[in-house]
Every structure is written in structure tokens, then in C-alpha cells.
Design a protein around this motif. Structure first.
Motif, mmCIF file in Angstrom:
data_model
loop_
_atom_site.group_PDB
_atom_site.id
_atom_site.type_symbol
_atom_site.label_atom_id
_atom_site.label_comp_id
_atom_site.label_asym_id
_atom_site.label_seq_id
_atom_site.Cartn_x
_atom_site.Cartn_y
_atom_site.Cartn_z
ATOM 1 N N THR A 78 0.803 -1.226 0.000
ATOM 2 C CA THR A 78 0.000 0.000 0.000
ATOM 3 C C THR A 78 0.834 1.274 0.000
ATOM 4 O OG1 THR A 78 -0.103 0.005 2.425
ATOM 5 C CG2 THR A 78 -1.891 -1.131 1.244
ATOM 6 N N GLY A 79 2.121 1.146 0.281
ATOM 7 C CA GLY A 79 2.960 2.343 0.391
ATOM 8 C C GLY A 79 2.719 3.112 1.667
ATOM 9 N N LYS A 80 2.165 2.453 2.661
ATOM 10 C CA LYS A 80 1.875 3.073 3.957
ATOM 11 C C LYS A 80 2.885 2.595 4.992
ATOM 12 C CE LYS A 80 -1.790 5.364 2.739
ATOM 13 N NZ LYS A 80 -1.910 6.813 2.903
ATOM 14 N N THR A 81 2.899 3.239 6.145
ATOM 15 C CA THR A 81 3.793 2.832 7.221
ATOM 16 C C THR A 81 3.163 1.667 7.989
ATOM 17 O OG1 THR A 81 2.805 4.275 8.894
ATOM 18 C CG2 THR A 81 4.570 5.232 7.514
ATOM 19 N N PRO A 82 3.967 0.925 8.744
ATOM 20 C CA PRO A 82 3.383 -0.121 9.592
ATOM 21 C C PRO A 82 2.325 0.422 10.548
ATOM 22 C CG PRO A 82 5.731 -0.464 9.384
ATOM 23 C CD PRO A 82 5.435 0.879 8.742
ATOM 24 N N ALA A 83 2.552 1.596 11.102
ATOM 25 C CA ALA A 83 1.553 2.179 12.010
ATOM 26 C C ALA A 83 0.236 2.425 11.280
ATOM 27 C CB ALA A 83 2.079 3.481 12.615
ATOM 28 N N GLN A 84 0.310 2.953 10.064
ATOM 29 C CA GLN A 84 -0.915 3.196 9.304
ATOM 30 C C GLN A 84 -1.629 1.893 8.967
ATOM 31 O OE1 GLN A 84 1.163 5.612 6.368
ATOM 32 N NE2 GLN A 84 -0.271 7.293 6.796
ATOM 33 N N VAL A 85 -0.881 0.863 8.643
ATOM 34 C CA VAL A 85 -1.490 -0.446 8.356
ATOM 35 C C VAL A 85 -2.237 -0.945 9.584
ATOM 36 C CG1 VAL A 85 -0.962 -2.891 7.927
ATOM 37 C CG2 VAL A 85 0.090 -1.101 6.511
ATOM 38 N N ILE A 86 -1.619 -0.844 10.743
ATOM 39 C CA ILE A 86 -2.253 -1.342 11.968
ATOM 40 C C ILE A 86 -3.479 -0.513 12.328
ATOM 41 C CG2 ILE A 86 -1.936 -1.664 14.455
ATOM 42 C CD1 ILE A 86 0.989 -2.508 13.768
ATOM 43 N N LEU A 87 -3.413 0.799 12.170
ATOM 44 C CA LEU A 87 -4.586 1.629 12.453
ATOM 45 C C LEU A 87 -5.714 1.323 11.474
ATOM 46 C CD1 LEU A 87 -2.871 5.013 13.361
ATOM 47 C CD2 LEU A 87 -3.913 3.346 14.924
ATOM 48 N N ARG A 88 -5.369 1.077 10.205
ATOM 49 C CA ARG A 88 -6.388 0.708 9.215
ATOM 50 C C ARG A 88 -7.019 -0.636 9.574
ATOM 51 N NH1 ARG A 88 -9.909 2.930 5.613
ATOM 52 N NH2 ARG A 88 -10.929 1.076 4.809
ATOM 53 N N TRP A 89 -6.197 -1.578 10.058
ATOM 54 C CA TRP A 89 -6.700 -2.884 10.498
ATOM 55 C C TRP A 89 -7.777 -2.686 11.560
ATOM 56 C CZ3 TRP A 89 -5.594 -4.865 15.510
ATOM 57 C CH2 TRP A 89 -5.984 -6.186 15.717
ATOM 58 N N LEU A 107 0.741 12.767 14.201
ATOM 59 C CA LEU A 107 -0.709 12.967 14.220
ATOM 60 C C LEU A 107 -1.272 12.940 12.803
ATOM 61 C CD1 LEU A 107 -0.939 15.817 16.874
ATOM 62 C CD2 LEU A 107 -1.651 13.445 17.176
ATOM 63 N N ALA A 108 -0.590 13.617 11.887
ATOM 64 C CA ALA A 108 -1.043 13.632 10.488
ATOM 65 C C ALA A 108 -1.001 12.228 9.897
ATOM 66 C CB ALA A 108 -0.179 14.592 9.673
ATOM 67 N N GLU A 109 0.057 11.488 10.201
ATOM 68 C CA GLU A 109 0.181 10.106 9.700
ATOM 69 C C GLU A 109 -0.953 9.240 10.233
ATOM 70 O OE1 GLU A 109 3.126 6.519 10.773
ATOM 71 O OE2 GLU A 109 4.144 8.254 9.903
ATOM 72 N N ASN A 110 -1.276 9.412 11.519
ATOM 73 C CA ASN A 110 -2.355 8.626 12.123
ATOM 74 C C ASN A 110 -3.696 8.885 11.445
ATOM 75 O OD1 ASN A 110 -0.557 7.544 13.968
ATOM 76 N ND2 ASN A 110 -1.207 8.850 15.655
ATOM 77 N N LEU A 111 -3.882 10.088 10.938
ATOM 78 C CA LEU A 111 -5.148 10.435 10.288
ATOM 79 C C LEU A 111 -5.214 9.986 8.832
ATOM 80 C CD1 LEU A 111 -5.638 14.021 11.742
ATOM 81 C CD2 LEU A 111 -6.946 11.959 12.321
ATOM 82 N N ALA A 112 -4.089 9.712 8.230
ATOM 83 C CA ALA A 112 -4.035 9.384 6.798
ATOM 84 C C ALA A 112 -4.201 7.886 6.564
ATOM 85 C CB ALA A 112 -2.727 9.886 6.203
ATOM 86 N N ILE A 113 -5.332 7.360 7.010
ATOM 87 C CA ILE A 113 -5.562 5.915 6.889
ATOM 88 C C ILE A 113 -6.865 5.588 6.163
ATOM 89 C CG2 ILE A 113 -4.158 5.343 8.893
ATOM 90 C CD1 ILE A 113 -6.783 4.997 10.479
ATOM 91 N N CYS A 114 -7.477 6.587 5.578
ATOM 92 C CA CYS A 114 -8.762 6.351 4.920
ATOM 93 C C CYS A 114 -8.655 6.275 3.403
ATOM 94 C CB CYS A 114 -9.759 7.429 5.326
ATOM 95 S SG CYS A 114 -10.177 7.351 7.083
ATOM 96 N N ASP A 115 -7.440 6.368 2.870
ATOM 97 C CA ASP A 115 -7.282 6.358 1.423
ATOM 98 C C ASP A 115 -6.746 5.028 0.901
ATOM 99 O OD1 ASP A 115 -4.754 6.638 2.487
ATOM 100 O OD2 ASP A 115 -4.111 8.206 1.090
ATOM 101 N N PHE A 116 -6.841 3.990 1.722
ATOM 102 C CA PHE A 116 -6.442 2.652 1.291
ATOM 103 C C PHE A 116 -7.228 1.636 2.100
ATOM 104 C CE2 PHE A 116 -3.905 3.071 5.058
ATOM 105 C CZ PHE A 116 -3.576 1.795 5.492
#
Length: 143
Positions: A78-89, A107-116
Motif C-alpha cells: 500500500t505504500g503506507k507505514t506499519p503504524a498506518q497499516v495497523i490503524l487501518r486494520w 498525528l497527520a500520519e495517524n489520520l491518513a488511513i482512509c485512502d487505502f
């Protein structure tokens, strides 16, 4: 007569059963430790059956799952960070998630989880990470 709903924290199945039996009140929310290494599937299933919102604290599990193969594979795909993957999970599980960060970029990274989205295969692979490992105290023995 002033409260319209209640939320609880760290209630396990016996705690919820006792609360409901003794008061007739089902909480609207239960905030529990939840991360890939501590998935609490039985408790989440009970929440779903009872209409209780599951809210996950320590959603990133102090980063212990960042290097796990399923997390790394989904991050690479997905081109996302591990943290973003886990938050999306968490979101795809239907969990209300409350990550924290002391950095504006975090904080911005934590919010950027709705586009995948994670695939069903990603979700199945993430399910294999459950070890029952807690970062915080066990609510069944904490006194």
C-alpha cells in the motif's frame, strides 16, 4: 436519571455480564487494550452482539508488530507505514481507535488511513499475529 449512556474501560466478559445482571444497563462503549498481538476476538464478538462499541487503546501495541511479516507486506503493497497499516486494520475490524502521538507529523500520519484498504488476505494474515500479549495490566488480575 441524568446519564443517558455509560462507557467502561477494561471490562472483560465476566465484568460486563455482572454489570448488566446487577444494573440492567449495557454500556455504550468498552475501551480495551487492542492491537495485533492482543486481538480479544471473543470480547469484540460479545460487544458486537450486545451493541457495545469497542474502543482500542494502545492500538499500535508499542510497535511490537511493526516488523511482523503481515504488517510489512501490507505496508509494502500500500505504500503506507506499519503504524498506518495497523490503524487501518482496527478500522476494518469496526473498532474505534485512539492512537496518540507527540509529533505533529505523527498525528497527520495517524489520520491518513482512509485512502487505502487492507485486503481480506491482509486481514487474515493479521489475525495470525494474536499472541494474547498485553502491554498493560491484565484486567482480570489487576488490583
Amino acid at each position: 436519571g441524568r446519564a443517558t449512556s455509560i462507557g467502561v474501560s477494561n471490562f472483560q466478559i465476566p465484568h460486563l455480564e455482572r454489570l448488566i445482571a446487577e444494573t440492567g444497563v449495557t454500556p455504550a462503549l468498552n475501551q480495551i487494550e487492542l492491537n495485533p498481538r492482543l486481538q480479544q476476538a471473543d470480547l469484540r464478538a460479545l460487544h458486537d452482539r450486545m451493541g457495545i462499541v469497542t474502543q482500542g487503546w494502545t492500538p499500535l501495541g508499542q510497535g511490537f508488530s511493526f516488523d511482523a511479516a503481515p504488517v510489512q507486506a501490507a505496508a509494502a503493497r500500500t505504500g503506507k507505514t506499519p503504524a498506518q497499516v495497523i490503524l487501518r486494520w482496527h478500522l476494518q475490524l469496526g473498532v474505534s481507535v485512539i492512537p496518540r502521538s507527540t509529533r505533529a507529523a505523527g498525528l497527520a500520519e495517524n489520520l491518513a488511513i482512509c485512502d487505502f484498504a487492507l485486503t481480506p488476505e491482509d486481514m487474515a494474515a493479521m489475525a495470525t499475529l494474536d499472541e494474547g500479549a498485553r502491554c498493560g495490566p491484565d484486567p482480570m488480575t489487576f488490583a
